[in-house]
Design an enzyme around this catalytic site. Structure first.
Site, PDB file in Angstrom:
ATOM      1  N   ASP A  93     -63.449  -9.054  -8.412  1.00  0.00           N
ATOM      2  CA  ASP A  93     -64.289  -9.533  -7.677  1.00  0.00           C
ATOM      3  C   ASP A  93     -65.271  -8.282  -8.391  1.00  0.00           C
ATOM      4  OD1 ASP A  93     -66.351  -8.667  -5.626  1.00  0.00           O
ATOM      5  OD2 ASP A  93     -64.617  -8.320  -4.315  1.00  0.00           O
ATOM      6  N   SER A  94     -66.531  -9.016  -8.394  1.00  0.00           N
ATOM      7  CA  SER A  94     -67.241  -8.053  -9.309  1.00  0.00           C
ATOM      8  C   SER A  94     -68.002  -6.453  -8.698  1.00  0.00           C
ATOM      9  CB  SER A  94     -68.600  -9.152  -8.652  1.00  0.00           C
ATOM     10  OG  SER A  94     -69.364  -8.304  -7.082  1.00  0.00           O
ATOM     11  N   GLY A 234     -67.939 -12.318   2.117  1.00  0.00           N
ATOM     12  CA  GLY A 234     -69.296 -11.270   3.433  1.00  0.00           C
ATOM     13  C   GLY A 234     -68.217 -11.493   4.822  1.00  0.00           C
ATOM     14  N   ASP A 284     -57.695 -14.061  -1.039  1.00  0.00           N
ATOM     15  CA  ASP A 284     -56.540 -12.291  -1.645  1.00  0.00           C
ATOM     16  C   ASP A 284     -57.037 -11.435  -0.379  1.00  0.00           C
ATOM     17  OD1 ASP A 284     -58.618  -9.803  -2.082  1.00  0.00           O
ATOM     18  OD2 ASP A 284     -59.897 -12.087  -1.945  1.00  0.00           O
ATOM     19  N   CYS A 322     -36.154 -15.915   5.043  1.00  0.00           N
ATOM     20  CA  CYS A 322     -36.969 -15.300   4.164  1.00  0.00           C
ATOM     21  C   CYS A 322     -36.141 -15.009   2.679  1.00  0.00           C
ATOM     22  CB  CYS A 322     -37.655 -14.137   4.305  1.00  0.00           C
ATOM     23  SG  CYS A 322     -38.523 -12.659   2.601  1.00  0.00           S
ATOM     24  N   CYS A 324     -36.800 -13.028   0.011  1.00  0.00           N
ATOM     25  CA  CYS A 324     -36.951 -12.331  -0.907  1.00  0.00           C
ATOM     26  C   CYS A 324     -36.329 -11.518  -1.044  1.00  0.00           C
ATOM     27  CB  CYS A 324     -38.549 -11.563  -0.052  1.00  0.00           C
ATOM     28  SG  CYS A 324     -37.849 -10.056   0.658  1.00  0.00           S
ATOM     29  N   CYS A 327     -34.698  -9.057   1.575  1.00  0.00           N
ATOM     30  CA  CYS A 327     -34.038  -9.267   3.065  1.00  0.00           C
ATOM     31  C   CYS A 327     -32.789 -10.258   2.772  1.00  0.00           C
ATOM     32  CB  CYS A 327     -34.736 -10.888   3.123  1.00  0.00           C
ATOM     33  SG  CYS A 327     -35.986 -10.273   4.347  1.00  0.00           S
ATOM     34  N   HIS A 353     -41.616  -7.610   0.746  1.00  0.00           N
ATOM     35  CA  HIS A 353     -41.332  -8.741   2.144  1.00  0.00           C
ATOM     36  C   HIS A 353     -42.694  -9.808   2.814  1.00  0.00           C
ATOM     37  CE1 HIS A 353     -39.987 -11.066   5.705  1.00  0.00           C
ATOM     38  NE2 HIS A 353     -40.706 -10.193   5.831  1.00  0.00           N
TER      39      HIS A 353
END
Length: 388
Positions: A93-94, A234, A284, A322, A324, A327, A353
């Site tokens: 990101d700028s 924005g 994101d 899940c 992950c 889990c 998770h």
């Protein structure tokens, strides 16, 4: 400008699509959720945690890295990838949003924005040109342009117009600075439809607050500039879901199809799926790790607040659907105990998770887009979360 982005499939009932964006560090399959490594780290997680969760691209921040540890140091140490031991893609990101969030300590002029560091009060200047240079020193794969962000909840159209005008002029300057910094476009199409990419890519940021006509104007202007992709900035700043959806549609309907669209700062399931339906490819947000540190997790049957007493004796995974690390290894009872005991391990396990949940959500979205069943899939997910 050629964009190393390939559209693989298009949903028959919406603007949703699947694709692949190629960078210097590999393929990013879209729609994609990018965990946020603001200062070169996703809070409480390691690069190994992120790889195991299926992350292909991270989001880091120019403002924070510029202030600490400093972009010259990052360049000296081989760039952010080497610094944080991450071999996937990184988008930076700028820093425009971070500067926006410091209204008492910044001043916007035609040259750029001056601001005071939130660390020590020292004064600094960001311009469209030097932000490109900072991102080059960071060594990220995707660079974004400096923009002017305003609050989306209740903006005046006059303020939105002024911010958009400056953002458009800064975008033109940033595009010229990129061409001077990266004079050779080293993007090679391969026979299999992939791309070999040798340089960092440039994304432009589209502003316009909640006003569809300004969003359309911003999209058409950005479509005329030499960029590899587009950011929708924005939004997700307090506006209603209807306002968000209308603004997103005004953007995506006025952009060319052959480049990726990235909604900045969005990471909640319902809102992401609504944006995908309108043709957005990349997301994101700090939200999944932030709420994890407060005990909130997302599951296939809705949200769970692990600190609640009902979970103290549940000898089952957070989410049976899940895959992950959390889990597969720990029960709700154990995680509830860790959180109530204020053990920091709970932050890591819950964050793993939530990150995996959103990445898996994007994997499922891609499957349903390809199958032509995305809209019904989106409606099923929304039923799990509305009111919970």
């Amino acid at each position: 400008m050629i964009s190393p982005f390939t559209i693989l499939s298009q949903d028959k009932n919406s603007r949703a699509r699947t694709g692949v964006l190629y960078t210097r560090h590999g393929a990013v399959h879209t729609p994609v959720f990018m965990p946020v490594a603001t200062q070169g780290c996703v809070k409480a997680l390691t690069d190994e945690d992120l790889k195991n969760a299926g992350a292909e691209c991270l989001l880091s921040n120019t403002y924070h890295l510029y202030l600490r540890p400093g972009t010259p140091l990052l360049k000296q140490l081989g760039g952010l990838h080497q610094f944080m031991h991450w071999n996937g893609s990184i988008l930076t990101d700028s820093g425009g949003f971070q500067v926006y969030s410091l209204p008492k300590f910044r001043k916007i002029k035609e040259e750029g924005v001056t601001f005071q560091s939130h660390h020590d009060g020292s004064k600094h200047l960001f311009t469209p040109e030097n932000v490109i240079q900072f991102e080059r020193e960071i060594g990220s794969d995707i660079w974004t342009m400096l923009d002017v962000c305003i609050h989306a909840k209740d903006p005046s159209k006059h303020d939105a117009r002024e911010a958009l005008n400056i953002t458009k002029r800064w975008a033109e300057r940033a595009a010229r600075a990129y061409e001077q910094t990266v004079p050779v476009q080293d993007i090679t199409p391969n026979a299999d439809g992939s791309f070999t990419v040798g340089n960092s890519l440039l994304f432009g940021i589209i502003q316009g607050a909640i006003f569809p006509d300004l969003r359309k104007e911003a999209a058409l202007h950005m479509a005329g500039l030499p960029t590899h992709g587009y950011c929708i900035g924005g939004l997700s700043l307090g506006e209603t879901l209807a306002q968000m959806n209308e603004a997103v549609s005004a953007v995506t309907e006025n952009l060319p199809d052959g480049k990726p669209r990235y909604f900045m700062g969005l990471g909640t399931p319902v809102e992401m799926l609504n944006a995908i339906e309108r043709g957005v490819d990349m997301f994101d947000c700090v939200w999944p790790t932030r709420v994890a540190r407060n005990g909130l997790v997302m599951t296939s049957t809705g949200r769970v607040n692990i600190k609640n007493a009902e979970y103290r004796t549940q000898d089952i995974p957070l989410d049976a659907a899940c895959d992950c690390f959390t889990c597969r290894h720990y029960s709700r009872a154990y995680l509830c105990h860790l959180f109530r005991a204020q053990e920091l391990t709970s932050h890591r396990l819950l964050s793993i998770h939530n990150i995996r949940f959103l990445i898996h959500l994007m994997e499922r979205a891609r499957q349903h887009i390809t199958a032509g069943t995305f809209v019904s899939f989106k409606e099923d997910v929304i039923k799990q979360y509305v009111g919970k």
